[in-house]
Design an enzyme around this catalytic site. Structure first.
Site, PDB file in Angstrom:
ATOM      1  N   HIS A 392       0.814  -1.222   0.000  1.00  0.00           N
ATOM      2  CA  HIS A 392       0.000   0.000   0.000  1.00  0.00           C
ATOM      3  C   HIS A 392       0.848   1.272   0.000  1.00  0.00           C
ATOM      4  O   HIS A 392       0.313   2.368  -0.201  1.00  0.00           O
ATOM      5  CB  HIS A 392      -0.957  -0.001   1.197  1.00  0.00           C
ATOM      6  CG  HIS A 392      -2.311   0.564   0.866  1.00  0.00           C
ATOM      7  ND1 HIS A 392      -2.506   1.630   0.024  1.00  0.00           N
ATOM      8  CD2 HIS A 392      -3.561   0.176   1.261  1.00  0.00           C
ATOM      9  CE1 HIS A 392      -3.788   1.902  -0.070  1.00  0.00           C
ATOM     10  NE2 HIS A 392      -4.453   1.025   0.667  1.00  0.00           N
ATOM     11  N   ARG A 393       2.152   1.151   0.204  1.00  0.00           N
ATOM     12  CA  ARG A 393       3.021   2.324   0.040  1.00  0.00           C
ATOM     13  C   ARG A 393       3.146   2.698  -1.426  1.00  0.00           C
ATOM     14  O   ARG A 393       3.347   3.872  -1.773  1.00  0.00           O
ATOM     15  CB  ARG A 393       4.423   2.042   0.595  1.00  0.00           C
ATOM     16  CG  ARG A 393       4.502   1.772   2.076  1.00  0.00           C
ATOM     17  CD  ARG A 393       5.901   1.338   2.473  1.00  0.00           C
ATOM     18  NE  ARG A 393       6.322   0.128   1.766  1.00  0.00           N
ATOM     19  CZ  ARG A 393       7.526  -0.434   1.898  1.00  0.00           C
ATOM     20  NH1 ARG A 393       8.425   0.127   2.696  1.00  0.00           N
ATOM     21  NH2 ARG A 393       7.826  -1.535   1.236  1.00  0.00           N
TER      22      ARG A 393
END
Length: 421
Positions: A392-393
């Site tokens: 999700h980064r």
């Protein structure tokens, strides 16, 4: 002349290796490029060929030991020379260069250099070839027990020293190893303790590192793949394609390559040290393979440049090589995205853990024939679930959903691949 052979740099930033099995003994004569030992790194099992012809004077490690790169492995007396009766040479700061005119081998994967200075591949031993005669054993020396590579790998996994097994003249079997691994009667007979070593140890460490470094998120979609199944049936009947195993995983792989072209962030990696997102313009497609040594993830380099048939052949080759325990460190490094076929185990889906350093992994579930809405009516259709885990980064939910729907679109209607670029 006394010559010391140290553990060579096996590449890919590896700093040590675990000694799996010696294939020579002290006092034994060895030829140039004869395999000395098998060592296991965090990447693969590697055979070490001898860089010298001579006699083994001393083995500096035992099976199961972890040896640092550059540490002594074997002391040789070079061919045509006698070892001193007592003295042992002090280890040099660096390995000695070979004598002028002497032949020397490249340490991993290649043979001696030819006259033009190019490495020569070592010929593989034929399975049915007669083994070379063993050198005479010294008085009181015990002959090393015979065993196959799968049995040696099982022994390593279970922590069994093959040299301690008494089997007479016959080869050691899996049953011998499993019996030796059972706990002694003094312990609890209902409990078996298996040493955590080799690939399983490294895989566990990598999964923990991935799970607690990258913020995992996941998304799922269940789709009708009847048209893809029909395409696969047609390809299976095509005589021109006989010998090529084109299955659902091949089409998924092709769809992933096409979808990564539209959402390249799913093929990127997070470089914490440089505070950069590294986004390659190619796809090195990893495929998770369950082996008797544990889970490994070899990859197909430049998979996005391959046709469907070429991709099928490349996937089949890496899977076969992985199950044979013959992968090289290079084949296990540099992946950009991974697919895992959990459907072969009868599973519909799950939340796979990212291969360390990658931004996405796609799990492909079992294809099931079941009632499904189609063109306003209920019909029996082929249905599959796709499960995407992502970092999700690097990707947000919209990007992950867009990627997954591109993959799903190709599987729903294979002709859609003509629209993606």
């Amino acid at each position: 002349m006394i010559q010391e052979f140290r553990l060579p740099d096996l590449g890919e930033g590896l700093t040590d290796a675990e000694l799996v099995q010696w294939l020579v003994a002290e006092g034994e004569a060895v030829a140039l490029n004869q395999t000395l030992a098998e060592v296991e790194t965090a990447k693969a099992v590697v055979e070490l060929p001898s860089p010298f012809a001579g006699a083994v004077q001393r083995l500096h490690a035992a099976a199961g030991d972890t040896v640092a790169v550059g540490a002594p492995l074997i002391t040789f007396t070079l061919a045509g020379e006698d070892a001193p009766p007592q003295a042992e040479p002090a280890p040099p700061a660096e390995p000695e260069a070979p004598a002028p005119g002497a032949r020397q081998a490249t340490l991993v994967g290649y043979g001696a250099l030819d006259r033009a200075g190019h490495p020569q591949r070592r010929a593989r031993r034929a399975a049915a070839a007669e083994p070379p005669p063993s050198p005479p054993r010294r008085e009181g020396e015990r002959e090393r027990p015979r065993s196959s590579p799968p049995v040696r790998r099982l022994a390593k996994t279970l922590g069994v020293d093959l040299a301690t097994l008494e089997v007479g003249e016959r080869p050691i079997t899996r049953a011998d190893v499993e019996a030796a691994a059972r706990p002694a009667p003094a312990g609890d007979p209902r409990v078996t303790r298996i040493p955590i070593r080799g690939v399983r140890k490294h895989t566990a460490a990598a999964m923990v590192r991935s799970a607690f470094t990258a913020p995992h998120a996941a998304t799922f979609v269940t789709i009708d793949v009847t048209e893809t199944q029909r395409l696969l049936d047609e390809l299976a009947r095509d005589r021109a394609l006989q010998g090529h195993r084109i299955g659902i995983l091949t089409v998924v792989a092709k769809a992933v390559c096409l979808a990564l072209g539209r959402t390249p962030v799913l093929g990127s990696r997070w470089d914490e040290a440089a505070t950069e997102i590294v986004q390659p313009s190619y796809v090195n497609l990893g495929v998770a393979v369950a082996t008797d040594r544990g889970l490994v993830v070899p990859n197909v380099p430049d998979a996005d440049a391959l046709s469907l048939v070429e991709l099928a052949d490349a996937l089949a080759e890496v899977v076969t090589t992985a199950r044979a325990g013959a992968l090289t460190p290079a084949q296990l490094s540099g992946g950009t995205f991974t697919i895992t076929n959990v459907g072969v185990f009868g599973v519909d889906g799950g939340v796979p853990i990212l291969n360390p350093g990658e931004a996405g992994i796609l799990a492909v579930g079992a294809v099931r024939r079941q009632p499904w809405e189609h063109e306003g009516a209920v019909a029996l259709r082929d249905v599959v679930t796709l499960s995407l885990s992502f970092d999700h980064r690097l990707a947000d939910g919209a990007e992950a959903a867009g990627f997954l729907m591109d993959v799903a679109g190709v599987l729903r209607a294979p002709g859609r691949a003509m629209l993606l670029r």
